[in-house]
Design an enzyme around this catalytic site. Sequence first.
Site, PDB file in Angstrom:
ATOM      1  N   CYS A 165       0.813  -1.231   0.000  1.00  0.00           N
ATOM      2  CA  CYS A 165       0.000   0.000   0.000  1.00  0.00           C
ATOM      3  C   CYS A 165       0.843   1.275   0.000  1.00  0.00           C
ATOM      4  O   CYS A 165       0.292   2.372  -0.081  1.00  0.00           O
ATOM      5  CB  CYS A 165      -0.944  -0.024   1.188  1.00  0.00           C
ATOM      6  SG  CYS A 165      -1.885  -1.553   1.293  1.00  0.00           S
ATOM      7  N   THR A 272       2.203  -7.978   8.504  1.00  0.00           N
ATOM      8  CA  THR A 272       0.930  -7.298   8.226  1.00  0.00           C
ATOM      9  C   THR A 272       0.552  -6.257   9.263  1.00  0.00           C
ATOM     10  O   THR A 272      -0.098  -5.268   8.931  1.00  0.00           O
ATOM     11  CB  THR A 272      -0.227  -8.305   8.097  1.00  0.00           C
ATOM     12  OG1 THR A 272      -0.302  -9.088   9.296  1.00  0.00           O
ATOM     13  CG2 THR A 272      -0.005  -9.222   6.896  1.00  0.00           C
ATOM     14  N   HIS A 305      -2.977   7.727   6.479  1.00  0.00           N
ATOM     15  CA  HIS A 305      -3.165   6.441   5.819  1.00  0.00           C
ATOM     16  C   HIS A 305      -4.554   5.914   6.165  1.00  0.00           C
ATOM     17  O   HIS A 305      -5.259   5.405   5.299  1.00  0.00           O
ATOM     18  CB  HIS A 305      -2.070   5.468   6.239  1.00  0.00           C
ATOM     19  CG  HIS A 305      -2.077   4.183   5.498  1.00  0.00           C
ATOM     20  ND1 HIS A 305      -1.945   4.103   4.121  1.00  0.00           N
ATOM     21  CD2 HIS A 305      -2.220   2.893   5.934  1.00  0.00           C
ATOM     22  CE1 HIS A 305      -1.997   2.836   3.742  1.00  0.00           C
ATOM     23  NE2 HIS A 305      -2.170   2.079   4.819  1.00  0.00           N
ATOM     24  N   THR A 309      -8.944   0.220   9.957  1.00  0.00           N
ATOM     25  CA  THR A 309      -8.695  -1.040  10.658  1.00  0.00           C
ATOM     26  C   THR A 309      -8.527  -0.749  12.146  1.00  0.00           C
ATOM     27  O   THR A 309      -8.029   0.318  12.531  1.00  0.00           O
ATOM     28  CB  THR A 309      -7.439  -1.750  10.121  1.00  0.00           C
ATOM     29  OG1 THR A 309      -6.311  -0.874  10.230  1.00  0.00           O
ATOM     30  CG2 THR A 309      -7.626  -2.156   8.678  1.00  0.00           C
ATOM     31  N   PRO A 310      -8.908  -1.689  12.998  1.00  0.00           N
ATOM     32  CA  PRO A 310      -8.858  -1.426  14.442  1.00  0.00           C
ATOM     33  C   PRO A 310      -7.481  -1.038  14.958  1.00  0.00           C
ATOM     34  O   PRO A 310      -7.353  -0.109  15.759  1.00  0.00           O
ATOM     35  CB  PRO A 310      -9.339  -2.754  15.046  1.00  0.00           C
ATOM     36  CG  PRO A 310     -10.264  -3.319  14.011  1.00  0.00           C
ATOM     37  CD  PRO A 310      -9.619  -2.961  12.696  1.00  0.00           C
ATOM     38  N   GLU A 316      -1.215   4.811  13.875  1.00  0.00           N
ATOM     39  CA  GLU A 316      -0.911   6.055  13.159  1.00  0.00           C
ATOM     40  C   GLU A 316      -1.163   7.276  14.039  1.00  0.00           C
ATOM     41  O   GLU A 316      -0.356   8.217  14.059  1.00  0.00           O
ATOM     42  CB  GLU A 316      -1.730   6.142  11.871  1.00  0.00           C
ATOM     43  CG  GLU A 316      -1.384   7.369  11.035  1.00  0.00           C
ATOM     44  CD  GLU A 316      -2.020   7.377   9.656  1.00  0.00           C
ATOM     45  OE1 GLU A 316      -1.624   8.213   8.816  1.00  0.00           O
ATOM     46  OE2 GLU A 316      -2.932   6.533   9.414  1.00  0.00           O
ATOM     47  N   LYS A 337      -9.730   7.660   2.353  1.00  0.00           N
ATOM     48  CA  LYS A 337     -10.148   6.267   2.137  1.00  0.00           C
ATOM     49  C   LYS A 337     -11.585   6.033   2.586  1.00  0.00           C
ATOM     50  O   LYS A 337     -12.208   5.049   2.187  1.00  0.00           O
ATOM     51  CB  LYS A 337      -9.224   5.309   2.871  1.00  0.00           C
ATOM     52  CG  LYS A 337      -7.842   5.139   2.249  1.00  0.00           C
ATOM     53  CD  LYS A 337      -7.055   4.067   2.985  1.00  0.00           C
ATOM     54  CE  LYS A 337      -5.653   3.911   2.403  1.00  0.00           C
ATOM     55  NZ  LYS A 337      -4.766   5.045   2.755  1.00  0.00           N
ATOM     56  N   HIS A 342      -9.688   1.623  -0.245  1.00  0.00           N
ATOM     57  CA  HIS A 342      -8.230   1.470  -0.226  1.00  0.00           C
ATOM     58  C   HIS A 342      -7.767   0.950  -1.580  1.00  0.00           C
ATOM     59  O   HIS A 342      -8.004  -0.205  -1.928  1.00  0.00           O
ATOM     60  CB  HIS A 342      -7.855   0.492   0.889  1.00  0.00           C
ATOM     61  CG  HIS A 342      -6.403   0.482   1.232  1.00  0.00           C
ATOM     62  ND1 HIS A 342      -5.415   0.950   0.385  1.00  0.00           N
ATOM     63  CD2 HIS A 342      -5.755   0.051   2.358  1.00  0.00           C
ATOM     64  CE1 HIS A 342      -4.251   0.805   0.954  1.00  0.00           C
ATOM     65  NE2 HIS A 342      -4.427   0.264   2.156  1.00  0.00           N
ATOM     66  N   PHE A 405       1.789  -3.403   3.936  1.00  0.00           N
ATOM     67  CA  PHE A 405       2.147  -4.699   4.512  1.00  0.00           C
ATOM     68  C   PHE A 405       3.636  -4.940   4.286  1.00  0.00           C
ATOM     69  O   PHE A 405       4.175  -4.666   3.213  1.00  0.00           O
ATOM     70  CB  PHE A 405       1.357  -5.830   3.847  1.00  0.00           C
ATOM     71  CG  PHE A 405      -0.082  -5.939   4.296  1.00  0.00           C
ATOM     72  CD1 PHE A 405      -0.568  -5.211   5.361  1.00  0.00           C
ATOM     73  CD2 PHE A 405      -0.951  -6.797   3.641  1.00  0.00           C
ATOM     74  CE1 PHE A 405      -1.883  -5.324   5.775  1.00  0.00           C
ATOM     75  CE2 PHE A 405      -2.268  -6.931   4.035  1.00  0.00           C
ATOM     76  CZ  PHE A 405      -2.733  -6.183   5.110  1.00  0.00           C
TER      77      PHE A 405
END
Length: 418
Positions: A165, A272, A305, A309-310, A316, A337, A342, A405
Amino acid sequence: MELKRVVVTGIGAVSPLGNDMPTTWAAMLAGKSGCGPITHFDASLFKTQFACEVKDFDPSSIIDKKEARRLDLFVQYALCAASEAMNDAALEIDNEDKYRIGCVWATGMGGLRSFQECIEEYMSGDGTPRFNPFVIPKLITNIAAGHISIKYGLGGPNYATTSACASSAHAIADSFNLIRLGKADAILTGGSEASIEYSGVGGFNAMHALSTRNDSPESASRPFSKSRDGFVLGEGAAALVLEEYEHAVKRGAKIYAELAGAAMTADAYHITAPDPDGNGALKVMQFAIEEAGLQPADIDYINAHGTSTPIGDVAEIKSICALFGEHAFNLNISSTKSMTGHLLGATGALEAIATLLAVKENIVPPTINHAEDDTDEQFDPRLNFTFNKAQRRKVDYAISNAFGFGGHNACLLFKKLN
């Protein structure tokens, strides 16, 4: 040696919000979602049945039908976004030394559809190895850069970057360095992705990376909200023409903004998951700011970014708070996003354009899909996530983050042209 200055003179996009950059930008500012049920394949048995697809895509004005059949969709997206950016920049290659103009193009997955089709054809046959001679040139990750260079006669540096990404942010960073070191006068750069296929969706589902909010696709991507449950897969392409400042001025080019810093780090932590303390993200922002000769307090906006996601969003924001201190509460932060999904290898380029347009137009695109009763207590309430509506403010300096990732981090810093 004295480093050259680098500016942006052309932009283009094919995105889930529109098939050109003006349409995409207008939709971002309006807070529109590009998400809906998957139409590329039958996803009825998948955990996730929605994505941010490109709509009504017709490349016929750029690519003839015969040629299109020989190109994977990620290359078609690339050529269309590149065409818009080149036209926008009005860069006439016939008037240039073509060996001073290059293309650095990114993708995370390459020709996923072409690879699937190849395997399906082989497995459905009698075992005799009959393969389409175009299958390898359709699926390899560098081929979009090759097609772009052939189309425009770009004889300068030409290659692909692949770092999940962070791929297209790395492509932009490499292009920046090539120009400021004097190795090129201009670079057409960006990225493209077309991974909304059963193997892409199924693979990310198996990782529990995607949102499964099938009852409400439009609101599934909700960065920084407590109920976020994974990212939404997107597709498309984004392109920028980066140019040496004096070269651009000499030819009277329109200039959007200056790219003043580009940094890269690695988490060196997990394949990941991000570093939970955000150390790699902190350092990449710090290095980009230092490279531009600025201080953290100079930054006005961060295009995060922010994948929804949790754990990713938390890491970040930890890095932002640690680096910026009290100034973090003066920043605008947003994740586009929430609208585009994404775009994997193309996401860095699309978000870079959103960031430079925020600088140019003094407006910050929003993070949509947030409800007041969905506040995440892990985040300081003084942080401004630009929820739900675009905000007008002076934006002199802004950064765009992209994390991939493997722990790959990239940060791009744009500034108003002095």
